[in-house]
Design a protein around this motif. Structure first.
Motif, mmCIF file in Angstrom:
data_model
loop_
_atom_site.group_PDB
_atom_site.id
_atom_site.type_symbol
_atom_site.label_atom_id
_atom_site.label_comp_id
_atom_site.label_asym_id
_atom_site.label_seq_id
_atom_site.Cartn_x
_atom_site.Cartn_y
_atom_site.Cartn_z
ATOM 1 N N ILE A 140 -21.654 -8.671 -2.493
ATOM 2 C CA ILE A 140 -21.543 -7.974 -1.207
ATOM 3 C C ILE A 140 -22.015 -6.533 -1.334
ATOM 4 C CG2 ILE A 140 -19.912 -7.112 0.517
ATOM 5 C CD1 ILE A 140 -18.222 -9.615 -0.005
ATOM 6 N N ASP A 141 -21.570 -5.854 -2.389
ATOM 7 C CA ASP A 141 -21.971 -4.455 -2.588
ATOM 8 C C ASP A 141 -23.481 -4.323 -2.737
ATOM 9 O OD1 ASP A 141 -19.341 -3.721 -2.469
ATOM 10 O OD2 ASP A 141 -19.068 -3.509 -4.628
ATOM 11 N N ARG A 142 -24.097 -5.299 -3.371
ATOM 12 C CA ARG A 142 -25.540 -5.282 -3.562
ATOM 13 C C ARG A 142 -26.281 -5.760 -2.327
ATOM 14 N NH1 ARG A 142 -29.515 -2.634 -6.064
ATOM 15 N NH2 ARG A 142 -31.326 -3.981 -6.496
ATOM 16 N N GLY A 143 -25.608 -6.527 -1.475
ATOM 17 C CA GLY A 143 -26.257 -7.103 -0.308
ATOM 18 C C GLY A 143 -27.264 -8.159 -0.697
ATOM 19 N N SER A 144 -26.912 -8.963 -1.717
ATOM 20 C CA SER A 144 -27.843 -9.952 -2.254
ATOM 21 C C SER A 144 -27.149 -11.296 -2.408
ATOM 22 C CB SER A 144 -28.369 -9.484 -3.621
ATOM 23 O OG SER A 144 -29.114 -10.504 -4.260
ATOM 24 N N THR A 145 -27.938 -12.350 -2.262
ATOM 25 C CA THR A 145 -27.437 -13.708 -2.505
ATOM 26 C C THR A 145 -28.151 -14.364 -3.676
ATOM 27 O OG1 THR A 145 -29.024 -14.633 -0.920
ATOM 28 C CG2 THR A 145 -26.828 -14.034 -0.075
ATOM 29 N N ARG A 146 -28.920 -13.575 -4.420
ATOM 30 C CA ARG A 146 -29.764 -14.137 -5.481
ATOM 31 C C ARG A 146 -28.945 -14.880 -6.536
ATOM 32 N NH1 ARG A 146 -33.888 -10.798 -9.485
ATOM 33 N NH2 ARG A 146 -34.652 -12.620 -10.630
ATOM 34 N N HIS A 147 -27.784 -14.334 -6.878
ATOM 35 C CA HIS A 147 -26.957 -14.940 -7.915
ATOM 36 C C HIS A 147 -25.698 -15.575 -7.321
ATOM 37 C CE1 HIS A 147 -29.564 -13.069 -10.868
ATOM 38 N NE2 HIS A 147 -29.398 -11.923 -10.259
ATOM 39 N N ALA A 148 -25.792 -15.958 -6.050
ATOM 40 C CA ALA A 148 -24.624 -16.506 -5.364
ATOM 41 C C ALA A 148 -24.181 -17.837 -5.963
ATOM 42 C CB ALA A 148 -24.926 -16.676 -3.876
ATOM 43 N N SER A 149 -25.062 -18.524 -6.681
ATOM 44 C CA SER A 149 -24.670 -19.809 -7.263
ATOM 45 C C SER A 149 -23.496 -19.649 -8.221
ATOM 46 C CB SER A 149 -25.852 -20.438 -8.000
ATOM 47 O OG SER A 149 -26.337 -19.593 -9.027
ATOM 48 N N PHE A 150 -23.421 -18.507 -8.904
ATOM 49 C CA PHE A 150 -22.305 -18.299 -9.830
ATOM 50 C C PHE A 150 -20.993 -18.144 -9.062
ATOM 51 C CE2 PHE A 150 -25.876 -17.290 -12.532
ATOM 52 C CZ PHE A 150 -25.493 -17.811 -13.760
ATOM 53 N N ALA A 182 -14.805 -33.510 -14.355
ATOM 54 C CA ALA A 182 -15.590 -32.723 -13.402
ATOM 55 C C ALA A 182 -15.585 -31.254 -13.792
ATOM 56 C CB ALA A 182 -15.034 -32.903 -11.986
ATOM 57 N N ALA A 183 -14.438 -30.747 -14.267
ATOM 58 C CA ALA A 183 -14.358 -29.356 -14.705
ATOM 59 C C ALA A 183 -15.294 -29.095 -15.882
ATOM 60 C CB ALA A 183 -12.920 -29.006 -15.089
ATOM 61 N N LEU A 184 -15.354 -30.054 -16.807
ATOM 62 C CA LEU A 184 -16.275 -29.929 -17.926
ATOM 63 C C LEU A 184 -17.714 -29.855 -17.426
ATOM 64 C CD1 LEU A 184 -16.805 -29.967 -21.004
ATOM 65 C CD2 LEU A 184 -16.857 -32.468 -20.857
ATOM 66 N N MET A 185 -18.038 -30.676 -16.426
ATOM 67 C CA MET A 185 -19.393 -30.663 -15.874
ATOM 68 C C MET A 185 -19.700 -29.332 -15.194
ATOM 69 S SD MET A 185 -20.650 -33.404 -16.867
ATOM 70 C CE MET A 185 -19.501 -33.724 -18.213
ATOM 71 N N VAL A 186 -18.720 -28.755 -14.520
ATOM 72 C CA VAL A 186 -18.929 -27.445 -13.898
ATOM 73 C C VAL A 186 -19.271 -26.413 -14.953
ATOM 74 C CG1 VAL A 186 -17.780 -25.549 -12.685
ATOM 75 C CG2 VAL A 186 -17.528 -27.887 -11.853
ATOM 76 N N PHE A 187 -18.596 -26.488 -16.092
ATOM 77 C CA PHE A 187 -18.897 -25.520 -17.136
ATOM 78 C C PHE A 187 -20.275 -25.777 -17.735
ATOM 79 C CE2 PHE A 187 -16.559 -22.010 -18.888
ATOM 80 C CZ PHE A 187 -17.373 -21.614 -19.943
ATOM 81 N N VAL A 188 -20.698 -27.041 -17.815
ATOM 82 C CA VAL A 188 -22.063 -27.335 -18.260
ATOM 83 C C VAL A 188 -23.072 -26.731 -17.284
ATOM 84 C CG1 VAL A 188 -23.743 -29.164 -18.702
ATOM 85 C CG2 VAL A 188 -21.399 -29.422 -19.512
ATOM 86 N N VAL A 189 -22.758 -26.775 -15.998
ATOM 87 C CA VAL A 189 -23.623 -26.144 -15.003
ATOM 88 C C VAL A 189 -23.690 -24.641 -15.237
ATOM 89 C CG1 VAL A 189 -23.885 -25.600 -12.556
ATOM 90 C CG2 VAL A 189 -23.314 -27.930 -13.255
ATOM 91 N N PHE A 190 -22.537 -24.006 -15.474
ATOM 92 C CA PHE A 190 -22.535 -22.575 -15.794
ATOM 93 C C PHE A 190 -23.457 -22.292 -16.980
ATOM 94 C CE2 PHE A 190 -18.245 -21.992 -13.653
ATOM 95 C CZ PHE A 190 -18.696 -21.034 -12.755
ATOM 96 N N PHE A 191 -23.323 -23.110 -18.041
ATOM 97 C CA PHE A 191 -24.148 -22.933 -19.224
ATOM 98 C C PHE A 191 -25.626 -23.071 -18.878
ATOM 99 C CE2 PHE A 191 -26.248 -26.198 -22.018
ATOM 100 C CZ PHE A 191 -26.889 -25.305 -22.871
ATOM 101 N N SER A 192 -25.953 -24.090 -18.077
ATOM 102 C CA SER A 192 -27.347 -24.334 -17.730
ATOM 103 C C SER A 192 -27.943 -23.182 -16.926
ATOM 104 C CB SER A 192 -27.452 -25.638 -16.935
ATOM 105 O OG SER A 192 -28.787 -25.920 -16.622
ATOM 106 N N LEU A 193 -27.185 -22.685 -15.945
ATOM 107 C CA LEU A 193 -27.671 -21.569 -15.136
ATOM 108 C C LEU A 193 -27.800 -20.290 -15.961
ATOM 109 C CD1 LEU A 193 -25.573 -22.132 -11.878
ATOM 110 C CD2 LEU A 193 -28.010 -22.602 -12.202
ATOM 111 N N ALA A 194 -26.836 -20.057 -16.842
ATOM 112 C CA ALA A 194 -26.863 -18.846 -17.652
ATOM 113 C C ALA A 194 -28.010 -18.860 -18.652
ATOM 114 C CB ALA A 194 -25.529 -18.672 -18.377
ATOM 115 N N ILE A 195 -28.214 -20.013 -19.294
ATOM 116 C CA ILE A 195 -29.253 -20.088 -20.308
ATOM 117 C C ILE A 195 -30.637 -19.916 -19.692
ATOM 118 C CG2 ILE A 195 -29.789 -22.554 -20.364
ATOM 119 C CD1 ILE A 195 -29.637 -22.445 -23.369
#
Length: 404
Positions: A140-150, A182-195
């Motif tokens: 919100i402070d940045r006024g951006s949605t670029r990293h909204a997936s996180f 499902a929680a494990l899969m969410v964390f795999v998604v975090f890993f995938s997006l971060a990497i």
């Protein structure tokens, strides 16, 4: 991550642990990662003294995902998101508030205290809710949605935690088991997006340590493909676990992770430990989904083996890699790895292999003993990182720019 000079450490510089989230939560996550397997396999011998209604295996899985990995996620998001959005990082009391909300659930989880599951639910949900707000506020402070997936995935992590706790309190442990997957899969998604974001900077620095050029450009189609397929698999596994649809989607996710290995075809630079570790985490993710898919299609494998490849080998190596890279770059240091970093990566790879190989017919003489051996190697990997990196986190070099 974008560059930011550390010459102005801010008002909390007198306490180096509270300058930014990773300096507090990475050591905290490492301590939890060291103690949790030892308590589980050595002290309580696969049992928890106060667990009666909730299966001890679910307590164990929950504490790995929401305990160790939850703290690692807090350190990552409270440091990375401010950099990506060029906003002020959370410091001081804001970080301590997260820590105090994270701790009660860990104390209760260590002994499997069923009677206080509601208390742990309240504090864990407050922890994830506050973390979600920190991410959203920066956007919100940045006024951006670029990293909204996180922010979206952090919110889903909160929803799944709510579901697990409600299922436990309602005695629906079969539902809780599916939600933990499902929680494990969410964390795999975090890993995938971060990497997808970290690997660009790391490979370019490996190819040109001066940072003056960026010879490596990733294929844009690979940035979100793995995360998308993992998300589809998670939805299918949650909604229709008895069908073959999740198995086919798991194979698709495996293919996407294997395809992503092409990002590491960069010549001799790939053999640097931190570069190879990220590649190894990606490779293990592909193997994990391959085993899950084959098991779902009737091969003589157990899907649990695939889940352990993901949770122990892939995510363990990914989290440790981020600890090493960020531990150096966020303290103003170049990526000249101390010996503890190399040893920790080797121990983590060994932990994953020992945990999984006997279950697929390799090294079967270790069956039964592989739980304890893998847990000890896992603990050792984080312990050796802690020994090598706590002094670096405590004494950052503010005069150097932070680039990754």
């Amino acid at each position: 991550m974008t560059s930011r000079c550390l010459s102005e450490p801010g008002p909390t510089a007198s306490n180096p642990w509270l300058i930014e989230g990773l300096r507090l939560f990475f050591p905290v996550a490492a301590c939890h990662a060291i103690l949790s397997p030892l308590v589980w396999v050595a002290l309580f011998v696969f049992a928890l003294p106060f667990a009666h209604d909730i299966p001890v295996s679910q307590w164990h899985a929950h504490e790995m995902i929401f305990g160790t990995y939850g703290a690692a996620l807090a350190g990552f998001l409270t440091s990375a998101v401010p950099e990506w959005t060029d906003t002020r990082p959370r410091q001081g009391r804001a970080l301590l508030a997260l820590l105090w909300l994270w701790l009660p659930g860990r104390v209760i989880g260590f002994v499997g205290l069923d009677a206080l599951v509601a208390v742990a639910a309240v504090t864990d949900l407050a922890f994830l809710g506050l973390l979600f707000w920190y991410v959203v506020k920066a956007l919100i402070d940045r006024g951006s949605t670029r990293h909204a997936s996180f922010a979206v995935w952090t919110g889903l992590f909160w929803v799944i935690e709510l579901g697990v706790r409600v299922a436990w309190m309602a005695g629906m442990t079969d539902v809780a088991a599916r939600l933990l997957h499902a929680a494990l899969m969410v964390f795999v998604v975090f890993f995938s997006l971060a990497i997808a974001r970290i690997n660009v900077a790391i490979i370019n620095l490996a190819l040109d340590p001066s940072g003056e050029t960026t010879p490596y450009r990733p294929h844009p189609g690979r940035q979100n493909l793995t995360a998308g397929l993992v998300a589809l698999y998670a939805v299918a596994a949650l909604a229709a676990p008895a069908s073959t649809v999740p198995a086919y989607l798991a194979l698709a996710a495996a293919a996407a992770f294997f395809d992503r290995l092409a990002e590491w075809f960069v010549g001799a630079a790939v053999f640097r430990t931190h570069v190879l570790a990220l590649a190894g985490a990606n490779l293990f993710a592909g193997v994990g989904f391959l085993l899950i898919g084959l098991a779902g299609l009737g091969s003589p494998l157990v899907a649990t083996t695939g889940f352990h490849v993901l949770s122990v080998a892939s995510l363990g190596l990914a989290v440790l890699s981020v600890f090493i890279i960020a531990g150096l770059r966020h303290t103003g240091r170049a990526l000249h790895l101390p010996w503890q970093a190399h040893a920790a990566v080797i121990a983590m790879i060994a932990a994953g292999l020992v945990r999984v190989l006997p279950e697929i017919g390799i090294g079967t003489f270790l069956l039964g003993k592989h739980y304890v051996l893998s847990g000890c190697l896992w603990s050792f990997a984080f312990a050796i990182w802690l020994v090598g990196f706590v002094p670096l986190l405590k004494r950052p070099l503010y005069e150097t720019a932070r680039q990754a």
